[in-house]
Design a protein around this motif. Structure first.
Motif, PDB file in Angstrom:
ATOM      1  N   ASP A   1      -8.518   3.514  -0.914  1.00 51.18           N
ATOM      2  CA  ASP A   1      -9.315   3.895   0.247  1.00 51.18           C
ATOM      3  C   ASP A   1      -9.314   5.412   0.346  1.00 51.18           C
TER       4      ASP A   1
ATOM      5  N   ARG B   1      -5.305   6.266   0.144  1.00 49.54           N
ATOM      6  CA  ARG B   1      -4.384   5.128   0.208  1.00 49.54           C
ATOM      7  C   ARG B   1      -4.589   4.238  -1.015  1.00 49.54           C
TER       8      ARG B   1
ATOM      9  N   LYS C   1      -3.605   0.601  -2.849  1.00 47.29           N
ATOM     10  CA  LYS C   1      -3.252  -0.718  -2.318  1.00 47.29           C
ATOM     11  C   LYS C   1      -3.372  -1.773  -3.404  1.00 47.29           C
TER      12      LYS C   1
ATOM     13  N   LYS D   1     -10.778   8.908   2.491  1.00 51.73           N
ATOM     14  CA  LYS D   1     -11.401   9.525   3.656  1.00 51.73           C
ATOM     15  C   LYS D   1     -11.851  10.917   3.248  1.00 51.73           C
TER      16      LYS D   1
ATOM     17  N   SER E   1     -16.081   7.551   4.597  1.00 53.55           N
ATOM     18  CA  SER E   1     -15.010   6.735   4.024  1.00 53.55           C
ATOM     19  C   SER E   1     -15.560   5.938   2.845  1.00 53.55           C
TER      20      SER E   1
ATOM     21  N   ASP F   1     -12.499  -1.384  -4.824  1.00 55.23           N
ATOM     22  CA  ASP F   1     -11.615  -2.525  -5.031  1.00 55.23           C
ATOM     23  C   ASP F   1     -11.984  -3.243  -6.315  1.00 55.23           C
TER      24      ASP F   1
ATOM     25  N   THR G   1     -19.088   2.188   1.208  1.00 53.76           N
ATOM     26  CA  THR G   1     -18.945   3.445   1.931  1.00 53.76           C
ATOM     27  C   THR G   1     -19.492   3.303   3.341  1.00 53.76           C
TER      28      THR G   1
ATOM     29  N   ARG H   1     -14.337   2.868  -0.091  1.00 52.29           N
ATOM     30  CA  ARG H   1     -13.380   1.868  -0.561  1.00 52.29           C
ATOM     31  C   ARG H   1     -13.780   1.414  -1.957  1.00 52.29           C
TER      32      ARG H   1
ATOM     33  N   TYR I   1       0.842  -1.187   0.000  1.00 53.20           N
ATOM     34  CA  TYR I   1       0.000   0.000   0.000  1.00 53.20           C
ATOM     35  C   TYR I   1       0.882   1.243   0.000  1.00 53.20           C
TER      36      TYR I   1
END
Length: 251
Positions: free
Chosen positions: A74, A34, A36, A76, A82, A86, A120, A84, A26
């Protein structure tokens, strides 16, 4: 910030033995972003049941091997939000699965799984948590089986969870799951036909009250609140509405 992880472990569960290798990386682009990526290799040996069960066993099964790649980000965001995102790509060789027609465990030469998920969590309002996700899964049977998509693996899944905690000890929880485009195969004579299960939406609800300094808990809930008639496997309907209540006392 740059970080990485590398892990190898062996796992024994009942009569199933598996080895797994995981490597991840990451990079913190900023304090709120972030990046990753990860690679996971799983090797699973046939279980004793899969090998020697009187009705479904197959002593000629070989080891299953899965390579799983993921990448994502990711985030924020302001307001205590938040997100994410993927994506994944997996290939499975010698995948061990029970054949739908004869009920015998078989090795299927090559399966492909790929797709993505966005999820989220929102905590903008005090005591309120809202979570949601959408996932897309594309499957492809690349073995010589005469099938396309894999059965009982839905293409689309939407999930929502809402939880609110009142100041006097009452908690409320609501969840929703919507599933679309789930296939299965039926055999008629020598011909195998792909069919689709009905889409469905299931809602669950629960109220929980804490009493006596959290030593007593009483609850009331309903699973499948709107009594949805649905199947996750053909010919196996899931339970209708279930209403329950109870209490717990902690000493």
């Amino acid at each position: 910030t740059l970080g990485c992880a590398r892990h190898w472990h062996e796992r024994e569960t009942g009569d199933t033995h598996a080895d797994s290798y995981l490597a991840g990386l990451y990079y913190d682009l900023t304090d709120s972003v972030r990046l990753k990526a990860a690679f996971n290799k799983n090797i699973r040996f046939p279980s004793l049941r899969q090998l020697y069960d009187n009705e479904s066993g197959n002593a000629s099964l070989v080891t299953e091997e899965v390579n799983h790649y993921t990448a994502g980000v990711d985030l924020k965001l302001p307001g205590n939000i938040s997100i994410r995102i993927d994506g994944f790509h997996s290939t499975a060789r010698n995948f061990i699965e029970k054949d739908k027609f004869d009920g015998i465990f078989e090795n299927f030469d090559r399966y492909l799984f790929q797709g993505g998920e966005i999820s989220t969590e929102i905590r903008t309002v005090s005591n309120l948590v809202i979570g949601g996700s959408y996932s897309f899964l594309h499957t492809d049977d690349q073995s010589d089986s005469g099938k396309d998509e894999l059965q009982y693996r839905p293409e689309h899944r939407v999930a929502l969870q809402v939880k609110y905690d009142f100041d006097f000890g009452l908690s409320s929880y609501l969840s929703l799951l919507h599933v679309r485009n789930q296939y299965y195969y039926a055999k008629r004579g020598d011909e195998t036909r792909q069919k689709e299960l009905d889409d469905y939406t299931v809602v669950n609800f629960r109220l929980t009250q804490q009493l006596a300094g959290d030593r007593v808990e009483i609850y009331l809930g309903a699973d499948n609140l709107f009594d949805e008639n649905y199947e996750q496997s053909y010919g196996l309907p899931q339970p209708g509405r279930v209403i329950y209540a109870g209490s717990e006392i902690r000493f």
